[in-house]
Design a protein around this motif. Structure first.
Motif, short mmCIF file in Angstrom:
data_model
loop_
_atom_site.label_atom_id
_atom_site.label_comp_id
_atom_site.label_asym_id
_atom_site.label_seq_id
_atom_site.Cartn_x
_atom_site.Cartn_y
_atom_site.Cartn_z
N ASN A 32 -8.66 1.18 -61.48
CA ASN A 32 -8.70 -0.37 -61.87
C ASN A 32 -9.77 -1.08 -62.79
OD1 ASN A 32 -7.03 -2.64 -62.68
ND2 ASN A 32 -7.95 -3.55 -60.60
N LEU A 33 -10.06 0.22 -63.71
CA LEU A 33 -11.40 -0.35 -64.45
C LEU A 33 -11.02 -0.87 -65.87
CD1 LEU A 33 -13.55 2.79 -63.70
CD2 LEU A 33 -13.69 0.66 -62.47
N LYS A 34 -11.43 -2.02 -65.98
CA LYS A 34 -11.08 -2.70 -67.39
C LYS A 34 -12.08 -2.05 -68.59
CE LYS A 34 -9.17 -7.09 -66.17
NZ LYS A 34 -8.63 -6.69 -64.33
N LYS A 35 -13.13 -1.81 -68.43
CA LYS A 35 -14.13 -1.28 -69.41
C LYS A 35 -15.10 -0.45 -68.32
CE LYS A 35 -14.12 -3.33 -73.70
NZ LYS A 35 -14.78 -3.21 -75.00
N MET A 36 -15.80 0.59 -69.15
CA MET A 36 -16.56 1.35 -68.43
C MET A 36 -17.58 1.83 -69.29
SD MET A 36 -14.07 4.78 -67.51
CE MET A 36 -13.23 5.41 -69.08
N ILE A 49 -16.12 12.41 -76.26
CA ILE A 49 -16.11 11.58 -77.57
C ILE A 49 -14.62 11.56 -77.95
CG2 ILE A 49 -16.30 13.93 -78.87
CD1 ILE A 49 -17.81 12.39 -81.15
N ASN A 50 -13.79 12.53 -77.47
CA ASN A 50 -12.40 12.45 -77.69
C ASN A 50 -11.72 11.32 -77.10
OD1 ASN A 50 -11.01 14.76 -79.64
ND2 ASN A 50 -12.88 15.74 -78.74
N TYR A 51 -11.99 11.00 -75.81
CA TYR A 51 -11.57 9.94 -74.89
C TYR A 51 -12.01 8.70 -75.64
CZ TYR A 51 -10.68 6.42 -71.62
OH TYR A 51 -10.31 5.33 -70.85
N ALA A 52 -13.24 8.56 -76.27
CA ALA A 52 -13.74 7.41 -76.86
C ALA A 52 -13.22 7.08 -78.21
CB ALA A 52 -15.49 7.44 -76.96
N LYS A 53 -12.68 8.11 -78.75
CA LYS A 53 -11.77 8.10 -80.05
C LYS A 53 -10.54 7.55 -79.64
CE LYS A 53 -10.56 8.92 -84.32
NZ LYS A 53 -10.87 8.37 -85.36
N LYS A 54 -9.90 7.94 -78.69
CA LYS A 54 -8.51 7.54 -78.53
C LYS A 54 -8.46 6.23 -77.50
CE LYS A 54 -3.96 9.30 -76.57
NZ LYS A 54 -3.39 10.34 -75.94
N TYR A 58 -11.38 0.69 -73.85
CA TYR A 58 -11.79 0.81 -72.47
C TYR A 58 -13.25 1.28 -72.14
CZ TYR A 58 -6.69 0.61 -71.92
OH TYR A 58 -5.45 0.32 -71.88
N VAL A 59 -14.03 1.51 -73.38
CA VAL A 59 -15.32 2.14 -73.13
C VAL A 59 -16.22 0.99 -73.59
CG1 VAL A 59 -17.02 4.02 -73.78
CG2 VAL A 59 -14.56 4.54 -73.63
N ARG A 60 -17.18 0.54 -72.51
CA ARG A 60 -18.08 -0.42 -72.81
C ARG A 60 -19.55 0.44 -73.61
NH1 ARG A 60 -18.83 -5.19 -70.65
NH2 ARG A 60 -17.28 -4.47 -68.94
N TRP A 223 -30.27 2.74 -67.61
CA TRP A 223 -30.15 1.47 -67.05
C TRP A 223 -30.75 0.49 -68.13
CZ3 TRP A 223 -27.18 1.27 -63.61
CH2 TRP A 223 -27.09 2.12 -62.36
N GLU A 224 -31.58 0.76 -69.16
CA GLU A 224 -31.90 0.15 -70.14
C GLU A 224 -30.85 0.10 -71.24
OE1 GLU A 224 -35.48 1.39 -71.80
OE2 GLU A 224 -36.73 0.70 -70.35
N PHE A 225 -30.17 0.98 -71.26
CA PHE A 225 -29.09 1.09 -72.32
C PHE A 225 -27.84 0.13 -71.73
CE2 PHE A 225 -24.76 2.82 -73.33
CZ PHE A 225 -24.79 2.77 -74.78
N CYS A 226 -27.72 0.13 -70.39
CA CYS A 226 -26.60 -0.71 -69.61
C CYS A 226 -26.82 -1.88 -69.23
CB CYS A 226 -26.09 -0.10 -68.40
SG CYS A 226 -25.49 1.64 -68.73
N GLY A 227 -28.37 -2.58 -69.88
CA GLY A 227 -28.57 -3.72 -69.75
C GLY A 227 -29.15 -4.14 -68.21
#
Length: 228
Positions: A32-36, A49-54, A58-60, A223-227
């Protein structure tokens, strides 16, 4: 996440890329993750990369750690063979090898390195790292059917051998690229072919196993990338 046919997951008769992408999506729904943030290591970069393309909605953010987007590409094979030759102290240095001879030559130098107990050097300069990884892996049952199937049956899994670095220019998601300065498993320069419009690259001292070799710098970059 242990992919089907890997680690503690079960075997399967379907290891095709589209099925692997759907496995991630089904897990996301189950959790039940809205974005990850999607983090991939090594060969997992092709799946990520193929998941991110499709499923970009859902990808933060996409995190590629020592990842390849073009498995067994010419430039990396040339670099790996040259590196192996230097370790083996091959007289006369390294020469450019014809493309159709690259894989046989790579397997040849890899076997020579293993014979001299240096096969681990593509992954790391420190054999203690390999010993620890093997110890951790031995703590639970694990299988490698997915990797074995893809490597031994390239004609069946052609999708894994495509150059997805070209697709990276179409992925507008925030992307973190973590590269090991001595990563001879995917190639020390392979990440330079990535073309994500919103990419940040962090080069870290270490090899292919940065999450252990240089854990502090590895986590700091994430962690810096994720803020956080």
């Amino acid at each position: 996440m242990d992919q089907r046919g890997s680690g503690a997951s079960g075997k399967s008769d379907n290891y095709h890329l589209d099925r692997m992408v759907e496995d991630i999506e089904e897990l996301r729904q189950n959790l039940n993750l809205k974005k990850m943030y999607l983090l991939a290591h090594s060969f997992g970069g092709i799946i990520a990369i193929n998941y991110a393309k499709k499923y970009p909605q859902y990808v933060r953010g996409l995190i590629l750690a020592n990842a390849t987007l073009h498995f067994l590409n010419t430039a990396t094979l040339q670099q790996q063979i040259a590196y192996a030759d230097s370790l083996l102290q091959v007289p006369g240095g390294h020469k450019v090898i014809p493309k159709d001879s690259l894989l046989p030559q790579f397997f040849k130098v890899s076997a020579a390195l293993r014979k001299k107990r240096m096969g681990y050097r593509f992954l790391t300069d420190d054999i203690k790292t390999i010993a620890l990884m093997d110890k951790i892996d031995s703590l639970y049952p694990r299988i490698i059917d997915f990797g074995t199937d893809v490597v031994t049956k390239p004609e069946k899994y052609l999708e894994y051998y495509q150059d997805y670095s070209k697709m990276s220019s179409e992925i507008v998601l925030p992307t973190l690229i973590i590269a090991g300065e001595q990563d001879h498993a995917v190639g020390v320069n392979h990440y330079k072919s990535f073309q994500f419009p919103s990419q940040k690259t962090v080069s870290i001292k270490g090899g292919h196993l940065l999450y252990y070799e240089n854990n502090h710098a590895f986590l700091k970059a994430i962690w810096e990338f994720c803020g956080k």
